[in-house]
Write a protein that holds these residues in place. Structure first.
Motif, mmCIF file in Angstrom:
data_model
loop_
_atom_site.group_PDB
_atom_site.id
_atom_site.type_symbol
_atom_site.label_atom_id
_atom_site.label_comp_id
_atom_site.label_asym_id
_atom_site.label_seq_id
_atom_site.Cartn_x
_atom_site.Cartn_y
_atom_site.Cartn_z
ATOM 1 N N MET A 177 0.786 -1.123 -0.157
ATOM 2 C CA MET A 177 0.061 -0.161 0.006
ATOM 3 C C MET A 177 1.023 1.250 0.187
ATOM 4 S SD MET A 177 -3.082 -0.860 -0.226
ATOM 5 C CE MET A 177 -4.159 0.733 0.550
ATOM 6 N N LEU A 178 0.420 2.437 -0.747
ATOM 7 C CA LEU A 178 1.042 3.385 -0.817
ATOM 8 C C LEU A 178 0.674 4.403 0.378
ATOM 9 C CD1 LEU A 178 1.504 4.065 -4.722
ATOM 10 C CD2 LEU A 178 3.217 3.251 -2.947
ATOM 11 N N THR A 179 1.414 5.339 0.773
ATOM 12 C CA THR A 179 0.980 6.384 1.806
ATOM 13 C C THR A 179 0.128 7.330 0.444
ATOM 14 O OG1 THR A 179 2.703 7.774 1.459
ATOM 15 C CG2 THR A 179 2.906 6.128 3.091
ATOM 16 N N ARG A 180 -0.601 8.234 1.420
ATOM 17 C CA ARG A 180 -1.379 9.499 0.465
ATOM 18 C C ARG A 180 -0.423 10.227 -0.435
ATOM 19 N NH1 ARG A 180 -2.696 14.558 1.198
ATOM 20 N NH2 ARG A 180 -1.702 14.300 3.530
ATOM 21 N N LYS A 181 0.684 10.525 0.165
ATOM 22 C CA LYS A 181 1.835 11.565 -0.483
ATOM 23 C C LYS A 181 2.345 10.891 -1.542
ATOM 24 C CE LYS A 181 1.497 15.748 1.347
ATOM 25 N NZ LYS A 181 1.352 16.745 0.591
ATOM 26 N N GLN A 182 2.691 9.519 -1.412
ATOM 27 C CA GLN A 182 3.333 8.576 -2.371
ATOM 28 C C GLN A 182 2.377 8.284 -3.668
ATOM 29 O OE1 GLN A 182 4.252 5.076 -0.393
ATOM 30 N NE2 GLN A 182 6.248 5.884 0.806
ATOM 31 N N HIS A 183 1.234 8.185 -3.213
ATOM 32 C CA HIS A 183 0.240 8.077 -4.201
ATOM 33 C C HIS A 183 0.074 9.498 -5.125
ATOM 34 C CE1 HIS A 183 -3.997 7.769 -6.158
ATOM 35 N NE2 HIS A 183 -3.713 6.301 -6.198
ATOM 36 N N GLU A 184 -0.230 10.675 -4.435
ATOM 37 C CA GLU A 184 -0.247 11.729 -5.110
ATOM 38 C C GLU A 184 0.966 12.002 -5.958
ATOM 39 O OE1 GLU A 184 -0.722 14.852 -2.132
ATOM 40 O OE2 GLU A 184 -2.711 14.196 -1.528
ATOM 41 N N LEU A 185 2.163 11.763 -5.537
ATOM 42 C CA LEU A 185 3.364 11.873 -6.457
ATOM 43 C C LEU A 185 3.352 11.131 -7.674
ATOM 44 C CD1 LEU A 185 6.066 13.434 -6.876
ATOM 45 C CD2 LEU A 185 7.064 11.548 -5.567
ATOM 46 N N LEU A 186 3.012 9.810 -7.535
ATOM 47 C CA LEU A 186 3.064 8.867 -8.623
ATOM 48 C C LEU A 186 1.915 9.451 -9.679
ATOM 49 C CD1 LEU A 186 3.925 6.212 -9.767
ATOM 50 C CD2 LEU A 186 1.983 4.900 -8.431
ATOM 51 N N CYS A 187 0.807 9.831 -9.145
ATOM 52 C CA CYS A 187 -0.435 10.210 -10.154
ATOM 53 C C CYS A 187 0.240 11.425 -10.646
ATOM 54 C CB CYS A 187 -1.485 10.469 -9.293
ATOM 55 S SG CYS A 187 -2.375 8.899 -8.849
ATOM 56 N N TYR A 188 0.843 12.316 -10.115
ATOM 57 C CA TYR A 188 1.418 13.512 -10.541
ATOM 58 C C TYR A 188 2.412 13.308 -11.684
ATOM 59 C CZ TYR A 188 3.482 18.063 -11.082
ATOM 60 O OH TYR A 188 3.872 19.322 -11.631
ATOM 61 N N ILE A 189 3.269 12.440 -11.324
ATOM 62 C CA ILE A 189 4.111 12.117 -12.390
ATOM 63 C C ILE A 189 3.691 11.532 -13.770
ATOM 64 C CG2 ILE A 189 6.152 10.652 -12.934
ATOM 65 C CD1 ILE A 189 7.177 10.808 -9.925
ATOM 66 N N HIS A 190 2.642 10.582 -13.392
ATOM 67 C CA HIS A 190 2.074 10.107 -14.426
ATOM 68 C C HIS A 190 1.294 10.901 -15.517
ATOM 69 C CE1 HIS A 190 -1.151 7.167 -16.333
ATOM 70 N NE2 HIS A 190 0.140 6.655 -16.635
ATOM 71 N N GLU A 191 0.696 11.823 -14.844
ATOM 72 C CA GLU A 191 -0.167 12.869 -15.604
ATOM 73 C C GLU A 191 0.861 13.594 -16.258
ATOM 74 O OE1 GLU A 191 -2.698 16.722 -14.854
ATOM 75 O OE2 GLU A 191 -2.658 15.304 -13.230
ATOM 76 N N ARG A 192 1.934 14.257 -15.936
ATOM 77 C CA ARG A 192 2.723 14.866 -16.366
ATOM 78 C C ARG A 192 3.695 14.388 -17.795
ATOM 79 N NH1 ARG A 192 4.920 19.514 -14.398
ATOM 80 N NH2 ARG A 192 5.960 19.705 -16.698
ATOM 81 N N LEU A 193 3.894 12.998 -17.440
ATOM 82 C CA LEU A 193 4.518 12.202 -18.447
ATOM 83 C C LEU A 193 3.343 12.116 -19.765
ATOM 84 C CD1 LEU A 193 6.294 9.272 -16.517
ATOM 85 C CD2 LEU A 193 7.167 11.333 -18.095
ATOM 86 N N GLY A 194 2.260 12.061 -19.335
ATOM 87 C CA GLY A 194 1.172 11.803 -20.404
ATOM 88 C C GLY A 194 1.151 13.253 -21.208
ATOM 89 N N GLU A 195 1.242 14.259 -20.602
ATOM 90 C CA GLU A 195 1.042 15.545 -21.054
ATOM 91 C C GLU A 195 2.038 15.986 -22.043
ATOM 92 O OE1 GLU A 195 0.054 18.226 -17.696
ATOM 93 O OE2 GLU A 195 -1.917 17.510 -17.501
ATOM 94 N N THR A 196 3.153 16.015 -21.366
ATOM 95 C CA THR A 196 4.521 16.451 -22.011
ATOM 96 C C THR A 196 5.810 15.487 -22.559
ATOM 97 O OG1 THR A 196 5.699 16.613 -20.048
ATOM 98 C CG2 THR A 196 4.065 18.442 -20.472
ATOM 99 N N GLY A 197 5.483 14.188 -21.943
ATOM 100 C CA GLY A 197 6.506 13.040 -22.416
ATOM 101 C C GLY A 197 7.838 13.591 -21.366
ATOM 102 N N VAL A 198 7.765 14.407 -20.420
ATOM 103 C CA VAL A 198 8.931 14.746 -19.654
ATOM 104 C C VAL A 198 8.493 14.601 -18.205
ATOM 105 C CG1 VAL A 198 10.761 16.330 -19.004
ATOM 106 C CG2 VAL A 198 9.907 16.048 -21.367
#
Length: 217
Positions: free
Chosen positions: A1-22
């Motif tokens: 299980m991930l902590t709330r902050k770990q989950h938030e960061l993972l989702c943020y990285i995934h979203e940015r990669l999808g938007e910009t590729g970086v």
């Protein structure tokens, strides 16, 4: 299980990669999660890496890859990104224009020269690119070292937190993190020994955004 902050960061990285590729910078991640320091980001990144959710890509500045999301089984591929990159053979080489040396500290003359730099196609995404040799140490905390080759995607726009090539007063260029600060443009180093540089918007022209990094040993 991930902590709330770990989950938030993972989702943020995934979203940015999808938007910009970086992947986002550590400063962007710190601000997105409302953390007090980058050390908190480093701890979250390490925890996600240990649990197999992300991995760091070698020889590339701030490059992260999402291996899976929390609702996926181990070994399952993450959802496909909307960005479409034409397939390239692993040994494909692209000759990028090498436009001289760019300062990662004090601005210097740049964007000159007619040489080329052979770059593996796998390091590049879509768009037009060129390369610059980094001079200076003001971006070391983003993993960008003196003598590295910055792979730049041509663009004339930038978002807060992106590492860009900024042409100052139409004659000097520098590699810095782009910020808007009121009516001014702030170019931030990634080295505590350097101060931010502030300019009027009419003094700064964006010449490209960092897409990758090539290091020779």
């Amino acid at each position: 299980m991930l902590t709330r902050k770990q989950h938030e960061l993972l989702c943020y990285i995934h979203e940015r990669l999808g938007e910009t590729g970086v992947s986002p910078s550590f400063e962007e991640m710190k601000e997105a999660l409302d953390l007090k320091s980058k050390s908190g980001v480093h701890r979250l990144i390490s925890a996600l890496e240990e649990r197999g959710f992300i991995r760091r890509l070698p020889n590339r500045a701030r490059a992260l890859e999402v291996l899976k999301m929390p609702d996926q089984k181990a070994g399952a591929a993450p959802e496909p990104r909307p960005q479409v990159i034409p397939p390239q053979a692993a040994n494909d080489i692209i000759e990028l224009p090498l436009h001289g040396r760019i300062a990662a500290g004090t601005p210097i003359e740049a964007l000159q020269g007619t040489e080329t730099l052979p770059v593996p196609a796998a390091l590049l995404g879509p768009g037009e690119h060129y390369a610059l040799e980094v001079a200076g140490d003001s971006m070391v905390e983003e993993g960008i070292l003196d003598g590295d080759y910055a792979l730049i995607r041509r663009t004339d726009i930038a978002r807060d937190g992106e590492i860009v090539v900024a042409l100052v007063n139409n004659e000097e260029a520098t590699l810095k993190t782009f910020r808007r600060e009121g009516t001014m443009i702030r170019l931030d180093p990634a080295n505590r020994n350097y101060d931010p540089q502030r300019y009027r918007p009419d003094q700064v022209a964006i010449q490209g955004r960092l897409a990758g990094l090539l290091r020779r040993y």
